[in-house]
Design a protein around this motif. Structure first.
Motif, PDB file in Angstrom:
ATOM      1  N   GLY A 145       0.845  -1.341  -0.042  1.00 54.08           N
ATOM      2  CA  GLY A 145       0.084  -0.063  -0.117  1.00 54.08           C
ATOM      3  C   GLY A 145       0.775   1.301   0.160  1.00 54.08           C
ATOM      4  N   TRP A 197       0.696   3.690  -3.318  1.00 53.74           N
ATOM      5  CA  TRP A 197      -0.410   4.894  -3.383  1.00 53.74           C
ATOM      6  C   TRP A 197       0.519   6.053  -2.781  1.00 53.74           C
ATOM      7  CZ3 TRP A 197      -4.603   4.634  -5.714  1.00 53.74           C
ATOM      8  CH2 TRP A 197      -5.001   3.543  -5.943  1.00 53.74           C
ATOM      9  N   ILE A 198       1.290   5.950  -1.929  1.00 51.26           N
ATOM     10  CA  ILE A 198       2.034   7.083  -1.010  1.00 51.26           C
ATOM     11  C   ILE A 198       3.427   7.453  -1.637  1.00 51.26           C
ATOM     12  CG2 ILE A 198       2.640   7.927   1.198  1.00 51.26           C
ATOM     13  CD1 ILE A 198       0.206   6.253   2.256  1.00 51.26           C
ATOM     14  N   PHE A 236      -0.176   8.030  -8.405  1.00 55.40           N
ATOM     15  CA  PHE A 236      -0.277   9.411  -8.444  1.00 55.40           C
ATOM     16  C   PHE A 236       0.754  10.314  -9.008  1.00 55.40           C
ATOM     17  CE2 PHE A 236      -3.829   8.578  -5.431  1.00 55.40           C
ATOM     18  CZ  PHE A 236      -4.919   9.061  -6.263  1.00 55.40           C
ATOM     19  N   GLY A 248       0.618   9.093 -12.467  1.00 53.82           N
ATOM     20  CA  GLY A 248      -0.547   9.443 -13.327  1.00 53.82           C
ATOM     21  C   GLY A 248      -1.022   8.579 -14.311  1.00 53.82           C
ATOM     22  N   GLN A 249      -0.985   7.541 -14.018  1.00 54.10           N
ATOM     23  CA  GLN A 249      -1.438   6.456 -14.880  1.00 54.10           C
ATOM     24  C   GLN A 249      -2.437   5.413 -14.255  1.00 54.10           C
ATOM     25  OE1 GLN A 249      -0.754   5.965 -18.330  1.00 54.10           O
ATOM     26  NE2 GLN A 249       0.225   7.932 -18.003  1.00 54.10           N
ATOM     27  N   VAL A 250      -3.462   5.087 -14.698  1.00 52.01           N
ATOM     28  CA  VAL A 250      -4.414   3.959 -13.942  1.00 52.01           C
ATOM     29  C   VAL A 250      -3.844   2.459 -14.271  1.00 52.01           C
ATOM     30  CG1 VAL A 250      -6.858   3.941 -13.365  1.00 52.01           C
ATOM     31  CG2 VAL A 250      -6.131   5.247 -15.196  1.00 52.01           C
ATOM     32  N   TYR A 263      -7.715  -1.577  -4.079  1.00 54.29           N
ATOM     33  CA  TYR A 263      -6.728  -0.846  -5.260  1.00 54.29           C
ATOM     34  C   TYR A 263      -7.304  -1.010  -6.454  1.00 54.29           C
ATOM     35  CZ  TYR A 263      -2.597  -2.087  -1.707  1.00 54.29           C
ATOM     36  OH  TYR A 263      -2.051  -2.191  -0.558  1.00 54.29           O
ATOM     37  N   LEU A 265     -10.946   5.661 -11.125  1.00 53.83           N
ATOM     38  CA  LEU A 265     -10.174   6.779 -11.450  1.00 53.83           C
ATOM     39  C   LEU A 265     -10.010   6.824 -13.044  1.00 53.83           C
ATOM     40  CD1 LEU A 265      -7.320   6.376  -9.010  1.00 53.83           C
ATOM     41  CD2 LEU A 265      -9.053   8.134  -9.197  1.00 53.83           C
ATOM     42  N   GLY A 266     -10.128   5.656 -13.756  1.00 57.15           N
ATOM     43  CA  GLY A 266     -10.211   6.059 -15.120  1.00 57.15           C
ATOM     44  C   GLY A 266     -10.422   4.557 -16.022  1.00 57.15           C
ATOM     45  N   ARG A 274      -3.481  12.107 -24.713  1.00 56.84           N
ATOM     46  CA  ARG A 274      -3.223  13.404 -24.362  1.00 56.84           C
ATOM     47  C   ARG A 274      -2.635  14.271 -25.306  1.00 56.84           C
ATOM     48  NH1 ARG A 274       0.117  13.585 -18.956  1.00 56.84           N
ATOM     49  NH2 ARG A 274      -1.667  12.333 -18.266  1.00 56.84           N
ATOM     50  N   ALA A 287      -0.643   4.702 -22.846  1.00 57.16           N
ATOM     51  CA  ALA A 287      -0.828   5.555 -21.441  1.00 57.16           C
ATOM     52  C   ALA A 287      -2.291   5.620 -21.198  1.00 57.16           C
ATOM     53  CB  ALA A 287      -0.681   7.119 -21.896  1.00 57.16           C
ATOM     54  N   ARG A 288      -2.509   5.298 -20.224  1.00 58.02           N
ATOM     55  CA  ARG A 288      -3.832   5.520 -19.368  1.00 58.02           C
ATOM     56  C   ARG A 288      -4.031   6.474 -18.499  1.00 58.02           C
ATOM     57  NH1 ARG A 288      -7.339   1.229 -20.984  1.00 58.02           N
ATOM     58  NH2 ARG A 288      -6.355  -0.161 -22.355  1.00 58.02           N
ATOM     59  N   PRO A 289      -4.058   7.845 -18.615  1.00 58.14           N
ATOM     60  CA  PRO A 289      -4.059   8.706 -17.596  1.00 58.14           C
ATOM     61  C   PRO A 289      -5.149   8.741 -16.613  1.00 58.14           C
ATOM     62  CG  PRO A 289      -4.830   9.419 -19.690  1.00 58.14           C
ATOM     63  CD  PRO A 289      -4.264   8.231 -20.087  1.00 58.14           C
ATOM     64  N   ILE A 290      -5.136   8.990 -15.604  1.00 55.83           N
ATOM     65  CA  ILE A 290      -6.055   9.179 -14.470  1.00 55.83           C
ATOM     66  C   ILE A 290      -7.051  10.194 -14.962  1.00 55.83           C
ATOM     67  CG2 ILE A 290      -6.686   9.980 -11.902  1.00 55.83           C
ATOM     68  CD1 ILE A 290      -3.855   8.731 -11.245  1.00 55.83           C
ATOM     69  N   LYS A 291      -8.366   9.844 -15.204  1.00 54.88           N
ATOM     70  CA  LYS A 291      -9.200  10.752 -16.092  1.00 54.88           C
ATOM     71  C   LYS A 291      -9.776  11.694 -14.992  1.00 54.88           C
ATOM     72  CE  LYS A 291      -9.825   9.207 -20.504  1.00 54.88           C
ATOM     73  NZ  LYS A 291     -10.176   7.981 -21.108  1.00 54.88           N
ATOM     74  N   LYS A 292     -10.304  11.125 -13.767  1.00 56.02           N
ATOM     75  CA  LYS A 292     -10.768  11.759 -12.776  1.00 56.02           C
ATOM     76  C   LYS A 292      -9.957  12.943 -12.059  1.00 56.02           C
ATOM     77  CE  LYS A 292     -14.542  10.577  -9.709  1.00 56.02           C
ATOM     78  NZ  LYS A 292     -15.041   9.366  -8.833  1.00 56.02           N
ATOM     79  N   LEU A 327      -9.314  15.252  -9.347  1.00 59.16           N
ATOM     80  CA  LEU A 327      -9.252  15.313  -7.957  1.00 59.16           C
ATOM     81  C   LEU A 327      -8.979  16.313  -7.065  1.00 59.16           C
ATOM     82  CD1 LEU A 327      -8.160  11.509  -7.788  1.00 59.16           C
ATOM     83  CD2 LEU A 327     -10.516  12.160  -7.147  1.00 59.16           C
ATOM     84  N   LYS A 350      -7.573  13.255  -2.910  1.00 57.23           N
ATOM     85  CA  LYS A 350      -6.436  12.329  -3.282  1.00 57.23           C
ATOM     86  C   LYS A 350      -5.821  11.701  -1.976  1.00 57.23           C
ATOM     87  CE  LYS A 350      -3.818  14.011  -7.140  1.00 57.23           C
ATOM     88  NZ  LYS A 350      -2.869  14.827  -7.615  1.00 57.23           N
ATOM     89  N   ILE A 352      -7.941   9.045  -0.753  1.00 57.70           N
ATOM     90  CA  ILE A 352      -7.567   7.748  -1.621  1.00 57.70           C
ATOM     91  C   ILE A 352      -6.371   6.983  -1.191  1.00 57.70           C
ATOM     92  CG2 ILE A 352      -7.265   6.886  -3.934  1.00 57.70           C
ATOM     93  CD1 ILE A 352      -9.412   8.664  -4.787  1.00 57.70           C
ATOM     94  N   LYS A 353      -5.408   7.863  -1.129  1.00 55.76           N
ATOM     95  CA  LYS A 353      -4.001   7.401  -0.744  1.00 55.76           C
ATOM     96  C   LYS A 353      -3.887   6.541   0.664  1.00 55.76           C
ATOM     97  CE  LYS A 353      -0.971  10.594  -3.015  1.00 55.76           C
ATOM     98  NZ  LYS A 353       0.157  11.642  -2.855  1.00 55.76           N
ATOM     99  N   TYR A 354      -4.369   7.268   1.245  1.00 52.12           N
ATOM    100  CA  TYR A 354      -4.340   6.703   2.924  1.00 52.12           C
ATOM    101  C   TYR A 354      -5.433   5.619   3.015  1.00 52.12           C
ATOM    102  CZ  TYR A 354      -0.580   9.667   3.920  1.00 52.12           C
ATOM    103  OH  TYR A 354       0.753  10.205   3.896  1.00 52.12           O
ATOM    104  N   ASN A 375      -6.492   3.468   0.622  1.00 52.56           N
ATOM    105  CA  ASN A 375      -6.254   2.274   0.086  1.00 52.56           C
ATOM    106  C   ASN A 375      -4.891   1.722   1.139  1.00 52.56           C
ATOM    107  OD1 ASN A 375      -7.353   1.157  -2.542  1.00 52.56           O
ATOM    108  ND2 ASN A 375      -7.172   3.642  -2.829  1.00 52.56           N
ATOM    109  N   PHE A 376      -4.025   2.664   1.427  1.00 51.94           N
ATOM    110  CA  PHE A 376      -3.027   2.193   2.300  1.00 51.94           C
ATOM    111  C   PHE A 376      -3.361   1.441   3.713  1.00 51.94           C
ATOM    112  CE2 PHE A 376       0.316   3.872   5.421  1.00 51.94           C
ATOM    113  CZ  PHE A 376       1.248   2.754   5.527  1.00 51.94           C
TER     114      PHE A 376
END
Lengths: 241, 507
Positions: free
Chosen positions: A33, A37-38, A44, A47-49, A118, A125-126, B331, B456-461, B463, B468, B471-473, B475-476
């Motif tokens: 995790g 994620w961090i 992030f 930047g890719q899903v 996850y 997200l995408g 993009r 490339a599959r960018p994050i579309k949403k 946030l 953010k 989501i980060k914490y 999922n962690f």
């Protein structure tokens, strides 16, 4: 079959009754995790899903995680002598090895199931490449099979858990790093053999979303080789010399 | 069991496993589960192969003695050729040659135009530089084309298919790049030129006041003009469209200057001409919260620090229409772009908005001052989905002929610049322009292939920071928390069970 399942269930319950399962799962999920994620090259940042960051972390954490699971399996029975007790039951050596390995594999599967949040987050997200994710998980499971095979072999040859852990790490290092280093940049048949033996080549191929029979067979063969050898070591005590 | 029997059995099992391993490495098949079927031949390739009338011979020059990681490229290329051969009904024939084997073969490869690459190889405890050939020569009849270097990965299919297509096209369609109003020359558009020249005969063209634009040009590209068009020139454009010609206009309606931090409108007369056709490129800047960044130099004490700063005047576009021009694009950066609106009401004319901004956008007047260091808040972006490009198809001039017109609200997105100003562009920027030319020239076969390698599959949403962090914490910590919770519940249950068990026994 029934005997194997009973043994598997018993081993799995032992995992969860002791602290082992919780400590290992928390470490595995915590590391996964954190790096997915961090920190590091997390989702992030790139930047890719994609679950690729998780797969790369799990690729390394499983390498330590699995020897820690398997080290107890046969070494503990050897130390306390309960292996003799087990062998007096109507259960073959092969069933013992398979049953215990299956318990390890199930625990890995449980660990991976806990990473499903996850995947669910990513779908929000995408557009996720579902095929690649599925293949990534399959790759992790197959790789775990190989490590379990190696771990069971290491656990069978000794009655000391620490020794078993270190031996399986040592064998693992060959497959994970050394064969790869030996093959890159060198020529000839030996280089080809080392290239084939290196886990990273096969894992990369699967985790990008392509299932090649060559890779699947590779992982299963290593697992099987480990288990066959472990069974041979166990059976040695029954040999009339 | 006797020791010898057991050992024999073990040896037998292990040898069988080695044999299985060797066989599986030789004969394997694979299933492609990637979303964009990266490792399966695309429809474009199959179409090209089906339309072959003559056999194509592929001679691949690959060195034999290569490190295993590079040999993988050769294996992939061979797999691809096997697939091509079987899908083309025998029209694609291939052979592999090792230039390291004989001097003559090496000469043959060099003469064909294949350049060796140097790689480091370890041999007998020494690192040596070794020449490696990874190229192919394709022949069809008397024509020859070369792939000087085979790139690993999905780009292989594009290289092979486009080269085969190049061979099978007897006469390349002509495309003109308009000159004479300060437009960038072909040399300033290296990347676009190299992709377009595969299938098109592209050249510069200056409008003459007297002669009409030849309709032998499949399409005419007007990219970033700076000076005004004369009435006669605009009339020539009208005539060209009326004769069924196809036009691409990439217009810089506004211009931003980083030196002076100022923006200003650009008037060429083309915008009025377009608005008569119902399409207006407004003299405004588009601002988008989803944007590229500029590097800002800041002095702090003795040090100068360069930091990238997000700059909304460089919108990063990810919202594309389902259209051949934008298929597969992820993009595209459109620096200093303007909104492109259309008021076409004729139902016989088909209009498609190709690209839109994100849901957090705004416009700024043409005469403006940029503050790069300004901190933007969500309130600065009240608008959403502003259009940036349109594709129009139909009887545009009203005389019955069908023609196509593509208008972009930005002129520089596919221009590399010349000399010291040269800058490498993102592949999607180039693909957007090239796909548009393909669509105008009615040849969209390779579009799909061109964008195939780009995964490339960018994050579309979009946030905000709070989400953010959540989501980060989340999922962690969630999986870890679930495990601990399960452990706790289990311990409680066991304790209760034990208590019950003790009560039954002893009370």
């Amino acid at each position: 079959m029934k005997a194997i399942w009973i043994l598997t269930k018993k081993e799995l319950v032992t995992f969860f009754d002791s602290l082992t399962a919780y400590v290992l799962l928390v470490i595995f999920l915590g590391l996964s995790g954190f790096f997915t994620w961090i920190s590091g090259s997390d989702i992030f940042l790139i930047g890719q899903v994609t679950l690729q960051p998780f797969f790369s972390v799990a690729y390394w954490t499983l390498f330590f995680f699995i020897p820690a699971l398997t080290m107890r399996m046969l070494a503990e029975e050897n130390r306390t002598g309960t292996i003799e007790l087990l062998q007096t039951k109507a259960i073959t050596d092969w069933q013992i090895v398979i049953g215990k390995s299956l318990a390890c594999l199930l625990l890995i599967a449980i660990a991976l199931i806990f990473t499903l949040p996850y995947y669910i987050t990513l779908t929000q997200l995408g557009d996720v490449d579902h095929g690649a994710v599925l293949c990534g998980y399959l790759g992790l499971i197959l790789m775990s099979c190989s490590y379990i095979g190696i771990g069971m072999l290491a656990s069978s040859i000794t009655s000391n858990q620490i020794v078993a852990f270190l031996v399986s790490l040592l064998i693992g290092v060959f497959f994970l790093i050394i064969f790869d280093v030996l093959s890159s940049g060198s020529l000839g048949v030996m280089a080809d053999i080392f290239h084939y033996l290196s886990i990273s080549n096969h894992f990369e191929s699967i985790s990008r979303g392509v299932i090649d029979t060559k890779d699947v067979v590779y992982f299963l063969l290593i697992a099987l080789a480990g288990l066959v050898l472990a069974e041979f070591v166990l059976a040695k005590r029954n040999i009339i010399s | 069991m006797k020791r010898s029997t057991a050992q024999f059995r073990l040896l037998l099992i292990l040898s069988i496993m080695v044999v299985i391993g060797i066989l599986s490495a030789q004969f394997s098949f694979r299933l492609d589960f990637t979303g964009d079927k990266r490792y399966t031949l695309s429809k474009a390739t199959l179409d090209i192969l089906k339309s072959l009338n003559e056999p194509v011979t592929v001679t691949a020059y690959f060195s034999k003695k290569l490190p295993p990681n590079i040999t993988a490229t050769k294996t992939d290329f061979k797999d691809l050729l096997v697939e091509y051969a079987s899908r083309s009904g025998g029209n694609v024939v291939y052979e592999f040659k090792d230039p390291g084997e004989k001097e003559e073969l090496e000469q043959e490869a060099l003469q064909a135009g294949i350049q060796p690459v140097m790689i480091n190889v370890r041999e007998k405890d020494e690192i040596k530089q070794q020449k490696a050939y990874l190229g192919a020569v394709l022949k069809m009849g008397s024509q020859t084309e070369v792939i000087p270097f085979v790139q690993p990965g999905a780009a292989m299919e594009y290289a092979l298919s486009s080269t085969i297509k190049k061979l099978s096209v007897k006469e390349k369609p002509k495309v003109a790049l308009l000159q004479g109003h300060g437009e960038p020359s072909l040399n300033a558009m290296q990347q676009v030129r190299s992709v377009l020249s595969v299938l098109y005969d592209i050249s510069g063209y200056t409008i003459s006041d007297t002669a009409p634009i030849p309709t032998t040009y499949q399409s005419l590209l007007i990219i970033a003009p700076e000076d005004s068009f004369t009435t006669a020139e605009l009339q020539r454009l009208d005539e060209y469209l009326a004769a069924g010609g196809n036009l691409l206009v990439a217009l810089n309606r506004v211009q931003g200057d980083f030196q002076t931090s100022r923006g200003q409108p650009v008037n060429t007369g083309l915008e009025e001409w377009l608005s008569k056709k119902g399409i207006s490129v407004e003299d405004k800047f588009i601002m988008d919260a989803q944007c590229g960044s500029v590097t800002v130099q800041q002095r702090q004490g003795f040090f100068t620090i360069s930091t990238p700063v997000q700059f909304p005047y460089l919108p990063l576009i990810t919202d594309f229409a389902d259209h051949p021009i934008t298929k597969g694009l992820e993009r595209v950066l459109l620096p200093f772009a303007s909104p492109v609106t259309n008021a076409i009401s004729d139902s016989l004319i088909k209009v498609v908005v190709l690209a839109k901004t994100s849901s957090r956008a705004n416009t700024a007047p043409a005469n403006t001052f940029f503050d790069v260091m300004r901190n933007y808040t969500p309130a600065d972006f009240p608008m959403s989905s502003l259009p940036l490009a349109v594709a129009v198809e139909g009887n545009i001039t009203g005389n019955g002929n069908i023609s196509r017109l593509v208008v972009f609200g930005d002129g520089d997105f596919a221009v590399n610049g010349e000399g010291r100003e040269y800058q490498q562009l993102q592949p999607d920027n180039v693909s957007l322009l090239v796909n548009a030319v393909d669509w105008l020239s009615d040849d969209t076969g390779l579009n799909e292939l061109r964008t195939k390698g780009i995964s490339a599959r960018p994050i579309k949403k979009e946030l905000d920071d709070n989400k953010k962090t959540l989501i980060k914490y989340g999922n962690f910590l969630l999986p870890v928390f679930l495990i601990i919770l399960y452990g706790f519940v289990r311990v409680q249950l066991r304790r209760r069970k034990r208590q019950q068990w003790m009560e039954q026994r002893y009370v």
